[in-house]
Design a protein around this motif. Structure first.
Motif, mmCIF file in Angstrom:
data_model
loop_
_atom_site.group_PDB
_atom_site.id
_atom_site.type_symbol
_atom_site.label_atom_id
_atom_site.label_comp_id
_atom_site.label_asym_id
_atom_site.label_seq_id
_atom_site.Cartn_x
_atom_site.Cartn_y
_atom_site.Cartn_z
ATOM 1 N N GLN A 236 4.247 -15.884 -15.062
ATOM 2 C CA GLN A 236 5.517 -16.434 -14.590
ATOM 3 C C GLN A 236 6.217 -15.479 -13.637
ATOM 4 O O GLN A 236 6.635 -14.383 -14.014
ATOM 5 C CB GLN A 236 6.436 -16.748 -15.770
ATOM 6 N N SER A 237 6.343 -15.913 -12.391
ATOM 7 C CA SER A 237 7.075 -15.131 -11.401
ATOM 8 C C SER A 237 8.570 -15.410 -11.513
ATOM 9 O O SER A 237 8.983 -16.558 -11.624
ATOM 10 C CB SER A 237 6.599 -15.478 -9.991
ATOM 11 N N VAL A 238 9.363 -14.339 -11.468
ATOM 12 C CA VAL A 238 10.823 -14.483 -11.414
ATOM 13 C C VAL A 238 11.346 -13.848 -10.128
ATOM 14 O O VAL A 238 12.505 -13.436 -10.049
ATOM 15 C CB VAL A 238 11.499 -13.862 -12.658
ATOM 16 N N ALA A 239 10.469 -13.792 -9.113
ATOM 17 C CA ALA A 239 10.841 -13.199 -7.828
ATOM 18 C C ALA A 239 11.890 -14.049 -7.121
ATOM 19 O O ALA A 239 11.821 -15.276 -7.151
ATOM 20 C CB ALA A 239 9.608 -13.063 -6.945
ATOM 21 N N GLU A 240 12.858 -13.375 -6.483
ATOM 22 C CA GLU A 240 13.851 -14.098 -5.699
ATOM 23 C C GLU A 240 13.278 -14.518 -4.349
ATOM 24 O O GLU A 240 13.518 -15.625 -3.875
ATOM 25 C CB GLU A 240 15.095 -13.226 -5.455
ATOM 26 N N ASN A 241 12.513 -13.622 -3.728
ATOM 27 C CA ASN A 241 11.953 -13.905 -2.408
ATOM 28 C C ASN A 241 10.436 -13.773 -2.415
ATOM 29 O O ASN A 241 9.725 -14.754 -2.448
ATOM 30 C CB ASN A 241 12.575 -12.958 -1.365
ATOM 31 N N TYR A 242 9.949 -12.531 -2.388
ATOM 32 C CA TYR A 242 8.506 -12.331 -2.352
ATOM 33 C C TYR A 242 8.082 -11.398 -3.485
ATOM 34 O O TYR A 242 8.894 -10.666 -4.050
ATOM 35 C CB TYR A 242 8.069 -11.764 -0.999
ATOM 36 N N GLY A 243 6.793 -11.434 -3.786
ATOM 37 C CA GLY A 243 6.267 -10.587 -4.841
ATOM 38 C C GLY A 243 4.759 -10.716 -4.920
ATOM 39 O O GLY A 243 4.107 -11.238 -4.014
ATOM 40 N N ALA A 244 4.194 -10.241 -6.018
ATOM 41 C CA ALA A 244 2.749 -10.310 -6.226
ATOM 42 C C ALA A 244 2.470 -10.327 -7.718
ATOM 43 O O ALA A 244 3.178 -9.686 -8.501
ATOM 44 C CB ALA A 244 2.045 -9.128 -5.573
ATOM 45 N N ILE A 245 1.440 -11.065 -8.086
ATOM 46 C CA ILE A 245 1.097 -11.160 -9.507
ATOM 47 C C ILE A 245 0.325 -9.930 -9.957
ATOM 48 O O ILE A 245 0.719 -9.245 -10.899
ATOM 49 C CB ILE A 245 0.286 -12.437 -9.785
ATOM 50 N N ALA A 246 -0.796 -9.646 -9.297
ATOM 51 C CA ALA A 246 -1.692 -8.605 -9.799
ATOM 52 C C ALA A 246 -1.990 -7.558 -8.732
ATOM 53 O O ALA A 246 -2.098 -7.864 -7.543
ATOM 54 C CB ALA A 246 -2.995 -9.228 -10.293
ATOM 55 N N ALA A 247 -2.135 -6.308 -9.189
ATOM 56 C CA ALA A 247 -2.558 -5.210 -8.322
ATOM 57 C C ALA A 247 -3.585 -4.395 -9.098
ATOM 58 O O ALA A 247 -3.236 -3.731 -10.071
ATOM 59 C CB ALA A 247 -1.376 -4.342 -7.916
ATOM 60 N N THR A 269 9.218 -18.707 -9.528
ATOM 61 C CA THR A 269 10.018 -18.727 -8.300
ATOM 62 C C THR A 269 9.463 -17.743 -7.280
ATOM 63 O O THR A 269 8.618 -16.901 -7.591
ATOM 64 C CB THR A 269 11.474 -18.357 -8.616
ATOM 65 N N GLY A 270 9.988 -17.861 -6.051
ATOM 66 C CA GLY A 270 9.621 -16.944 -4.988
ATOM 67 C C GLY A 270 8.341 -17.348 -4.280
ATOM 68 O O GLY A 270 7.804 -18.445 -4.474
ATOM 69 N N SER A 271 7.860 -16.441 -3.451
ATOM 70 C CA SER A 271 6.585 -16.604 -2.749
ATOM 71 C C SER A 271 5.752 -15.377 -3.085
ATOM 72 O O SER A 271 6.071 -14.261 -2.651
ATOM 73 C CB SER A 271 6.807 -16.708 -1.235
ATOM 74 N N VAL A 272 4.704 -15.556 -3.875
ATOM 75 C CA VAL A 272 3.978 -14.408 -4.415
ATOM 76 C C VAL A 272 2.503 -14.429 -4.020
ATOM 77 O O VAL A 272 1.892 -15.487 -3.896
ATOM 78 C CB VAL A 272 4.100 -14.347 -5.958
ATOM 79 N N TYR A 273 1.979 -13.231 -3.814
ATOM 80 C CA TYR A 273 0.544 -13.079 -3.606
ATOM 81 C C TYR A 273 -0.176 -13.179 -4.945
ATOM 82 O O TYR A 273 0.353 -12.769 -5.985
ATOM 83 C CB TYR A 273 0.229 -11.727 -2.987
ATOM 84 N N LEU A 274 -1.400 -13.683 -4.917
ATOM 85 C CA LEU A 274 -2.236 -13.665 -6.117
ATOM 86 C C LEU A 274 -2.607 -12.239 -6.488
ATOM 87 O O LEU A 274 -2.707 -11.887 -7.664
ATOM 88 C CB LEU A 274 -3.508 -14.482 -5.890
ATOM 89 N N GLY A 275 -2.831 -11.422 -5.464
ATOM 90 C CA GLY A 275 -3.208 -10.046 -5.753
ATOM 91 C C GLY A 275 -3.070 -9.148 -4.544
ATOM 92 O O GLY A 275 -3.076 -9.608 -3.400
ATOM 93 N N ARG A 276 -2.948 -7.839 -4.838
ATOM 94 C CA ARG A 276 -2.899 -6.831 -3.790
ATOM 95 C C ARG A 276 -3.925 -5.748 -4.100
ATOM 96 O O ARG A 276 -4.172 -5.410 -5.265
ATOM 97 C CB ARG A 276 -1.498 -6.211 -3.696
ATOM 98 N N ALA A 277 -4.533 -5.217 -3.046
ATOM 99 C CA ALA A 277 -5.592 -4.225 -3.200
ATOM 100 C C ALA A 277 -4.990 -2.839 -3.384
ATOM 101 O O ALA A 277 -4.707 -2.129 -2.410
ATOM 102 C CB ALA A 277 -6.509 -4.259 -1.977
#
Length: 358
Positions: A236-247, A269-277
């Motif tokens: 569950q994302s609680v980001a206001e704008n952007y974020g990412a689930i997993a790193a 909420t927000g706009s989140v990446y599935l993952g970041r390297a």
């Protein structure tokens, strides 16, 4: 003489049989099995008032209002002897436990168990962040910001909430605030809630199984270098704008690590990446997950390190929902076929046949 010899043989056989039974009983009672089972996650709540002592029944009751063996969770952990060979269940009564908790490697076979079907009623919470100063005057760092840190082998938990209450905004400096840090060689979490904002779950090292858990955050809220299976969890994302689930952090293709998400739902909420390297060979796979429209269309980020596009393993397999549309995904991410996804689809990914009996 014949009768005496026959009698003597029977006595020897009887003594041998007694010895074998004694050895079996002693072995069964002398140590916990090197696995985690459903029984390790159960406590008979109706019988708790009749338990005499944690030494006798291997159940330690935590009740902040008194009437248990300890008023704090850390106090209960401290009651477990070092190098214990028995499963010890720490039953946590409903309440908000404002404390930092550490379960050391010297205390394996520990279970945290909350009230059945009330995951949100037993909450362990604190509010440290990475930029806070520790006792030595130095910044804590992400690792030591954890509300609960677990190094214990064969640790498991159910019906408990781990929380870091720091409110972080995306991009804020020194705002990493871990609710749960896991360094266990083997650990399982079933129906637990892990709540925070940035770096909520530091799934740091070891092999872990998260089943039907709810994990809440904004930025990299599942991060670390572990080898873990997340099955039927709610992310569950609680980001206001952007974020990412997993790193995920992985420095070499030889490292048998990664995060595999199977049958999970992604909401919020927000706009989140599935993952970041986080590392050059970061490995994250989503299979048969239901993704809400909060997923950034590109899906994945190389963390502003273009060289990682060639080495990171970011993949999706048979996912559904608005967020699963791959038309605008970064071209270096992968859409797995069944044969490619198969090693990541079940408990064999985490060698579960060796340490899970579920």
């Amino acid at each position: 003489m014949l009768m005496m010899g026959l009698l003597s043989s029977r006595v020897v056989f009887f003594l041998f049989l007694v010895f074998v039974i004694w050895v079996q009983v002693d072995f069964a009672e002398g140590s916990a099995g090197n696995y985690i089972s459903w029984e390790d996650l159960r406590v008979n709540e109706q019988m708790l008032s009749f338990e005499k002592s944690h030494n006798e029944v291997r159940i330690i009751v935590v009740n902040q209002n008194g009437g248990g063996h300890s008023k704090t969770v850390q106090g209960a952990v401290d009651m477990v002897p070092n190098n214990n060979k028995h499963r010890v269940k720490i039953y946590i009564y409903p309440g908000i436990y404002r404390e930092k908790v550490y379960v050391p490697a010297s205390k394996p076979y520990i279970s945290f168990v909350g009230k059945r079907n009330q995951t949100a009623s037993a909450v362990i919470t604190w509010n440290s962040k990475s930029s806070d100063k520790g006792a030595n005057g130095q910044a804590l760092g992400t690792y030591d910001s954890a509300t609960v840190g677990v190094d214990s082998d064969y640790f498991c938990a159910t019906e408990v909430t781990f929380e870091n209450s720091v409110i972080a905004s995306a991009g804020g400096k020194g705002m990493q605030a871990v609710a749960l840090r896991v360094n266990s060689p083997r650990a399982m979490f079933y129906r637990v809630r892990i709540k925070g904002a940035q770096d909520t779950l530091l799934d740091n090292t070891g092999t872990h199984y998260f089943l039907k858990c709810r994990i809440i955050g904004k930025v990299d809220f599942i991060c670390g270098s572990a080898k873990s299976l997340y099955e039927n969890c709610r992310l569950q994302s609680v980001a206001e704008n952007y974020g990412a689930i997993a790193a995920h952090h992985r420095n070499s293709p030889k490292e048998e690590t990664g995060f595999s998400f199977v049958g999970c739902s992604i909401r919020g909420t927000g706009s989140v990446y599935l993952g970041r390297a986080w590392g050059n060979y970061s490995r994250i796979i989503y299979s048969k997950c239901n993704m809400d429209g909060i997923i950034n269309p590109e899906g994945w980020s190389e963390w502003n390190r273009p060289d990682r596009k060639k080495t990171a393993v970011f993949a999706e397999y048979e996912c559904k929902g608005k967020g699963a549309d791959r038309r605008y995904r970064v071209p270096w991410s992968k859409s797995f076929c069944y044969e490619e996804a198969r090693p990541f689809l079940d408990k064999s990914f985490i060698d579960g046949e060796q340490w899970l009996r579920l």
